[in-house]
Design a protein around this motif. Structure first.
Motif, mmCIF file in Angstrom:
data_model
loop_
_atom_site.group_PDB
_atom_site.id
_atom_site.type_symbol
_atom_site.label_atom_id
_atom_site.label_comp_id
_atom_site.label_asym_id
_atom_site.label_seq_id
_atom_site.Cartn_x
_atom_site.Cartn_y
_atom_site.Cartn_z
ATOM 1 N N UNK A 92 0.773 -1.279 -0.039
ATOM 2 C CA UNK A 92 -0.020 -0.004 0.064
ATOM 3 C C UNK A 92 0.858 1.365 -0.015
ATOM 4 N N UNK A 93 1.999 1.262 0.649
ATOM 5 C CA UNK A 93 2.806 2.483 0.790
ATOM 6 C C UNK A 93 3.535 2.890 -0.509
ATOM 7 N N UNK A 94 4.037 1.685 -1.017
ATOM 8 C CA UNK A 94 4.521 1.900 -2.528
ATOM 9 C C UNK A 94 3.342 2.425 -3.661
ATOM 10 N N UNK A 95 2.311 1.476 -3.258
ATOM 11 C CA UNK A 95 1.303 1.796 -4.340
ATOM 12 C C UNK A 95 1.049 3.375 -4.063
ATOM 13 N N UNK A 96 0.954 4.051 -2.991
ATOM 14 C CA UNK A 96 0.465 5.195 -2.790
ATOM 15 C C UNK A 96 1.470 6.269 -3.364
ATOM 16 N N UNK A 97 2.766 5.840 -3.287
ATOM 17 C CA UNK A 97 3.822 6.884 -3.694
ATOM 18 C C UNK A 97 3.933 6.792 -5.148
ATOM 19 N N UNK A 98 3.690 5.380 -5.905
ATOM 20 C CA UNK A 98 3.784 5.235 -7.372
ATOM 21 C C UNK A 98 2.466 6.033 -8.006
ATOM 22 N N UNK A 99 1.417 5.867 -7.215
ATOM 23 C CA UNK A 99 0.097 6.660 -7.714
ATOM 24 C C UNK A 99 0.374 8.109 -7.903
ATOM 25 N N UNK A 100 0.903 8.762 -6.852
ATOM 26 C CA UNK A 100 1.299 10.251 -6.789
ATOM 27 C C UNK A 100 2.410 10.670 -7.781
ATOM 28 N N UNK A 101 2.991 9.615 -8.131
ATOM 29 C CA UNK A 101 4.206 10.010 -9.349
ATOM 30 C C UNK A 101 3.393 10.231 -10.646
ATOM 31 N N UNK A 102 2.451 9.097 -10.891
ATOM 32 C CA UNK A 102 1.850 9.090 -12.155
ATOM 33 C C UNK A 102 0.397 9.998 -12.335
ATOM 34 N N UNK A 103 -0.120 9.925 -11.265
ATOM 35 C CA UNK A 103 -1.452 10.603 -11.426
ATOM 36 C C UNK A 103 -1.659 11.854 -12.228
ATOM 37 N N UNK A 104 -0.634 12.691 -12.328
ATOM 38 C CA UNK A 104 -0.469 14.070 -12.931
ATOM 39 C C UNK A 104 -0.337 14.012 -14.475
ATOM 40 N N UNK A 105 0.460 13.052 -15.036
ATOM 41 C CA UNK A 105 0.821 12.799 -16.167
ATOM 42 C C UNK A 105 0.209 11.987 -17.192
ATOM 43 N N UNK A 106 -0.929 10.961 -16.438
ATOM 44 C CA UNK A 106 -1.245 9.908 -17.196
ATOM 45 C C UNK A 106 -2.401 10.578 -18.153
ATOM 46 N N UNK A 107 -2.488 10.020 -19.518
ATOM 47 C CA UNK A 107 -3.433 10.800 -20.188
ATOM 48 C C UNK A 107 -5.060 10.110 -19.725
ATOM 49 N N UNK A 108 -5.853 10.891 -20.018
ATOM 50 C CA UNK A 108 -7.226 10.744 -19.847
ATOM 51 C C UNK A 108 -7.685 9.593 -20.497
ATOM 52 N N UNK A 109 -6.982 9.053 -21.607
ATOM 53 C CA UNK A 109 -7.644 7.826 -22.329
ATOM 54 C C UNK A 109 -6.858 6.592 -21.479
ATOM 55 N N UNK A 110 -5.616 6.466 -21.175
ATOM 56 C CA UNK A 110 -5.079 5.516 -20.390
ATOM 57 C C UNK A 110 -5.718 5.325 -19.111
ATOM 58 N N UNK A 111 -5.889 6.572 -18.395
ATOM 59 C CA UNK A 111 -6.736 6.720 -17.040
ATOM 60 C C UNK A 111 -7.975 5.880 -17.357
ATOM 61 N N UNK A 112 -8.714 6.307 -18.329
ATOM 62 C CA UNK A 112 -10.016 5.685 -18.482
ATOM 63 C C UNK A 112 -9.959 4.191 -18.499
ATOM 64 N N UNK A 113 -9.183 3.629 -19.299
ATOM 65 C CA UNK A 113 -8.885 2.221 -19.679
ATOM 66 C C UNK A 113 -8.561 1.622 -18.533
ATOM 67 N N UNK A 114 -7.613 2.066 -17.497
ATOM 68 C CA UNK A 114 -7.038 1.358 -16.275
ATOM 69 C C UNK A 114 -8.300 1.586 -15.525
ATOM 70 N N UNK A 115 -9.104 2.434 -15.428
ATOM 71 C CA UNK A 115 -10.446 2.449 -14.545
ATOM 72 C C UNK A 115 -11.514 1.661 -15.061
#
Length: 124
Positions: A92-115
């Motif tokens: 969970x700790x690493x997941x939160x850190x990694x999410x914080x690193x990419x949440x700003x740069x991820x395209x809307x399209x890629x995020x939608x597919x992950x979602x």
């Protein structure tokens, strides 16, 4: 919408603090992020001048509609990416850190597919 990553982080922090405590002041952001008071003061002034936050006479901070829209977008990404990474087996700790690193740069399209993939697997 062109906004810096640091501003997105501040807006997300304001939203999280509001959800947790109901009211937010600059000192709450200082304590949450472990930044200096002057740094937070400068950031809040820029966010206020950009129309993302308002501050009342008692120093309470609220998000404007545009600020709240950005904050909710980043917060949703953070929560879902963290949960998705944990689902994949990341701590969970690493997941939160990694999410914080990419949440700003991820395209809307890629995020939608992950979602979509996450939701298909029971991840909200």
């Amino acid at each position: 919408m062109n906004i810096y990553e640091s501003s997105e982080n501040y807006l997300e922090t304001i939203l999280r603090l509001k959800l947790r405590h109901g009211a937010v002041r600059s000192i709450d952001i200082v304590n949450e992020l472990n930044f200096s008071k002057p740094s937070i003061s400068i950031a809040m002034k820029k966010l206020r001048e950009s129309g993302y936050i308002e501050m009342d006479k008692d120093g309470f901070i609220s998000l404007t509609d545009s600020g709240e829209s950005i904050a909710k977008r980043i917060y949703e990404r953070h929560r879902l990416l963290t949960e998705f990474f944990v689902y994949l087996g990341v701590s969970e700790d690493i997941a939160a850190l990694d999410a914080c690193k990419i949440e700003h740069d991820l395209s809307d399209e890629t995020f939608q597919k992950i979602k979509e993939h996450a939701q298909a697997n029971g991840i909200k």
